[in-house]
Motif scaffolding. Structure first.
Motif, PDB file in Angstrom:
ATOM      1  N   HIS A 137     -37.803  16.806 -23.721  1.00  0.00           N
ATOM      2  CA  HIS A 137     -36.598  17.794 -23.511  1.00  0.00           C
ATOM      3  C   HIS A 137     -37.167  18.787 -22.317  1.00  0.00           C
ATOM      4  N   ALA A 138     -37.234  19.977 -22.766  1.00  0.00           N
ATOM      5  CA  ALA A 138     -37.442  20.907 -21.847  1.00  0.00           C
ATOM      6  C   ALA A 138     -39.238  21.187 -21.505  1.00  0.00           C
ATOM      7  N   PRO A 139     -39.551  21.450 -20.316  1.00  0.00           N
ATOM      8  CA  PRO A 139     -41.079  21.382 -19.897  1.00  0.00           C
ATOM      9  C   PRO A 139     -41.566  22.848 -20.390  1.00  0.00           C
ATOM     10  N   LEU A 140     -42.742  22.851 -20.676  1.00  0.00           N
ATOM     11  CA  LEU A 140     -43.164  23.983 -21.133  1.00  0.00           C
ATOM     12  C   LEU A 140     -43.145  25.241 -19.984  1.00  0.00           C
ATOM     13  N   ASP A 141     -42.979  24.809 -18.801  1.00  0.00           N
ATOM     14  CA  ASP A 141     -42.659  25.846 -17.660  1.00  0.00           C
ATOM     15  C   ASP A 141     -41.458  26.463 -18.070  1.00  0.00           C
ATOM     16  N   GLY A 142     -40.423  26.032 -18.718  1.00  0.00           N
ATOM     17  CA  GLY A 142     -39.110  26.733 -19.218  1.00  0.00           C
ATOM     18  C   GLY A 142     -39.667  28.190 -19.709  1.00  0.00           C
ATOM     19  N   LEU A 143     -40.867  28.182 -20.514  1.00  0.00           N
ATOM     20  CA  LEU A 143     -41.194  29.443 -20.971  1.00  0.00           C
ATOM     21  C   LEU A 143     -41.224  30.495 -20.086  1.00  0.00           C
ATOM     22  N   ASP A 144     -41.647  30.391 -18.758  1.00  0.00           N
ATOM     23  CA  ASP A 144     -41.739  31.398 -17.748  1.00  0.00           C
ATOM     24  C   ASP A 144     -40.555  32.042 -17.285  1.00  0.00           C
ATOM     25  N   GLU A 145     -39.253  31.284 -17.262  1.00  0.00           N
ATOM     26  CA  GLU A 145     -38.114  31.821 -17.000  1.00  0.00           C
ATOM     27  C   GLU A 145     -37.652  32.596 -18.343  1.00  0.00           C
ATOM     28  N   LEU A 146     -37.589  32.170 -19.478  1.00  0.00           N
ATOM     29  CA  LEU A 146     -37.449  32.539 -20.537  1.00  0.00           C
ATOM     30  C   LEU A 146     -38.172  34.316 -20.771  1.00  0.00           C
ATOM     31  N   ILE A 147     -39.227  34.201 -20.353  1.00  0.00           N
ATOM     32  CA  ILE A 147     -40.128  35.471 -20.344  1.00  0.00           C
ATOM     33  C   ILE A 147     -39.481  36.492 -19.031  1.00  0.00           C
ATOM     34  N   ARG A 148     -38.886  35.908 -18.200  1.00  0.00           N
ATOM     35  CA  ARG A 148     -38.453  36.622 -16.851  1.00  0.00           C
ATOM     36  C   ARG A 148     -37.248  37.201 -17.226  1.00  0.00           C
ATOM     37  N   VAL A 149     -36.145  36.236 -18.066  1.00  0.00           N
ATOM     38  CA  VAL A 149     -34.868  37.137 -18.317  1.00  0.00           C
ATOM     39  C   VAL A 149     -35.072  37.819 -19.527  1.00  0.00           C
ATOM     40  N   THR A 156     -46.042  16.042 -28.632  1.00  0.00           N
ATOM     41  CA  THR A 156     -46.946  16.025 -27.771  1.00  0.00           C
ATOM     42  C   THR A 156     -47.443  17.422 -27.311  1.00  0.00           C
ATOM     43  N   TYR A 157     -46.311  18.321 -27.359  1.00  0.00           N
ATOM     44  CA  TYR A 157     -46.592  19.717 -27.051  1.00  0.00           C
ATOM     45  C   TYR A 157     -47.753  20.378 -28.002  1.00  0.00           C
ATOM     46  N   LEU A 158     -47.236  20.056 -29.196  1.00  0.00           N
ATOM     47  CA  LEU A 158     -48.206  20.865 -30.285  1.00  0.00           C
ATOM     48  C   LEU A 158     -49.448  20.099 -30.321  1.00  0.00           C
ATOM     49  N   ASP A 159     -49.531  18.980 -30.005  1.00  0.00           N
ATOM     50  CA  ASP A 159     -50.882  18.012 -30.061  1.00  0.00           C
ATOM     51  C   ASP A 159     -51.735  18.680 -28.909  1.00  0.00           C
ATOM     52  N   GLY A 160     -51.447  19.560 -28.155  1.00  0.00           N
ATOM     53  CA  GLY A 160     -52.429  19.936 -27.257  1.00  0.00           C
ATOM     54  C   GLY A 160     -52.284  20.737 -26.059  1.00  0.00           C
ATOM     55  N   LEU A 161     -50.779  20.270 -25.581  1.00  0.00           N
ATOM     56  CA  LEU A 161     -50.395  20.914 -24.374  1.00  0.00           C
ATOM     57  C   LEU A 161     -49.861  22.353 -24.272  1.00  0.00           C
ATOM     58  N   PHE A 162     -49.142  22.852 -25.516  1.00  0.00           N
ATOM     59  CA  PHE A 162     -48.966  24.120 -25.511  1.00  0.00           C
ATOM     60  C   PHE A 162     -50.237  24.978 -25.772  1.00  0.00           C
ATOM     61  N   ASP A 163     -51.220  24.843 -26.158  1.00  0.00           N
ATOM     62  CA  ASP A 163     -52.301  25.957 -26.269  1.00  0.00           C
ATOM     63  C   ASP A 163     -52.723  26.494 -24.949  1.00  0.00           C
ATOM     64  N   PRO A 164     -53.099  25.500 -23.919  1.00  0.00           N
ATOM     65  CA  PRO A 164     -53.158  25.958 -22.598  1.00  0.00           C
ATOM     66  C   PRO A 164     -52.238  26.853 -21.900  1.00  0.00           C
ATOM     67  N   LYS A 165     -51.114  26.295 -22.150  1.00  0.00           N
ATOM     68  CA  LYS A 165     -49.817  26.995 -21.620  1.00  0.00           C
ATOM     69  C   LYS A 165     -49.618  28.537 -22.133  1.00  0.00           C
ATOM     70  N   ARG A 166     -49.744  28.808 -23.534  1.00  0.00           N
ATOM     71  CA  ARG A 166     -49.776  30.043 -23.982  1.00  0.00           C
ATOM     72  C   ARG A 166     -50.799  31.002 -23.697  1.00  0.00           C
ATOM     73  N   LYS A 167     -52.156  30.483 -23.553  1.00  0.00           N
ATOM     74  CA  LYS A 167     -53.111  31.063 -23.045  1.00  0.00           C
ATOM     75  C   LYS A 167     -52.891  31.550 -21.654  1.00  0.00           C
ATOM     76  N   GLY A 196     -39.251   8.615 -41.043  1.00  0.00           N
ATOM     77  CA  GLY A 196     -39.860   7.780 -41.537  1.00  0.00           C
ATOM     78  C   GLY A 196     -41.327   7.719 -41.073  1.00  0.00           C
ATOM     79  N   ASP A 197     -41.460   8.603 -39.751  1.00  0.00           N
ATOM     80  CA  ASP A 197     -42.664   9.119 -39.220  1.00  0.00           C
ATOM     81  C   ASP A 197     -42.681  10.414 -39.259  1.00  0.00           C
ATOM     82  N   HIS A 198     -43.800  11.214 -39.393  1.00  0.00           N
ATOM     83  CA  HIS A 198     -43.940  12.298 -39.807  1.00  0.00           C
ATOM     84  C   HIS A 198     -43.802  13.246 -38.213  1.00  0.00           C
ATOM     85  N   LEU A 199     -43.029  14.214 -38.029  1.00  0.00           N
ATOM     86  CA  LEU A 199     -42.848  14.758 -36.829  1.00  0.00           C
ATOM     87  C   LEU A 199     -43.275  16.344 -36.985  1.00  0.00           C
ATOM     88  N   PRO A 200     -44.600  16.743 -36.862  1.00  0.00           N
ATOM     89  CA  PRO A 200     -45.020  17.957 -37.087  1.00  0.00           C
ATOM     90  C   PRO A 200     -44.484  18.950 -36.020  1.00  0.00           C
TER      91      PRO A 200
END
Length: 212
Positions: A139-151, A165-176, A199-203
């Motif tokens: 879906h949306a890349p984490l770079d989409g957060l930059d535009e949400l902040i701007r507006v 996958t974002y929650l599994d490790g990609l988000f923490d460096p972006k938020r920092k 049927g599979d867990h989606l944390p």
């Protein structure tokens, strides 16, 4: 025992997660738009309720306008309006989903825009942002957060879900990186929850940050 194939509901969800570009993603949701709400409600989809629950703690009912980023068919608008938000603007990548959202009459305006690309809004436009089920695989890349902040205006709260996958490790460096740049500061988060039992867990987790 023969392998159990996914039902129509989960097959279309997995197709959306498997998108490799914005055109594929929009096409997947256009194809799904008429059945989307029935399918997602039938599998216990919890993102909209979790995002609006945290938003109700941190975005005052009088805050205006609110951006629903990745609004889909407008499920969140129904909840947000019931909580006192009557000036909501929605954006989504799928024209088919926007058509369904427009029929609900809860949005001041709806726009065909992609998170991860420049948004056609002026700086400091919104007093709050909500985003459900958008920052996740395919879906949306984490770079989409930059535009949400701007507006968003200084002091506005951005409330959004993060999954897969974002929650599994990609988000923490972006938020920092955004914190270190002085663009936002941490406010709150939910515990881990299963966003769509398949049927599979989606944390998943919902976060709230304040724009600086």
């Amino acid at each position: 025992m023969p392998e159990q194939k996914p039902g129509k509901e989960t097959a279309k969800l997995h197709k959306a997660y498997a998108a490799t570009n914005t055109d594929e993603l929009a096409d997947a949701y256009d194809d799904w738009s008429e059945e989307y709400e029935d399918h997602m409600k039938s599998i216990g989809y919890t993102h909209p309720a979790m995002v609006t629950a945290l938003a109700s703690r941190h975005i005052p009912a009088g805050a205006t306008p609110i951006l629903d980023a990745g609004c889909g068919t407008g499920i969140m608008s129904e909840i947000m309006q019931a909580l006192g938000h009557d000036d909501i603007i929605g954006i989504d990548a799928s024209p088919g989903m926007l058509k369904i959202a427009g029929q609900k009459g809860h949005y001041r305006n709806l726009h065909h825009m992609y998170l991860g690309e420049p948004l056609d809004f002026e700086d400091d436009t919104f007093n709050g942002v909500v985003s459900s089920g958008v920052f996740t695989q395919g879906h949306a890349p984490l770079d989409g957060l930059d535009e949400l902040i701007r507006v968003s205006r200084p002091g506005a709260r951005i409330v959004f879900s993060v999954a897969r996958t974002y929650l599994d490790g990609l988000f923490d460096p972006k938020r920092k990186a955004l914190e270190d740049a002085g663009l936002w500061s941490y406010v709150d988060e939910t515990g881990i929850y299963n966003s769509a039992p398949l049927g599979d867990h989606l944390p998943s987790r919902v976060y709230c940050f304040e724009v600086r």
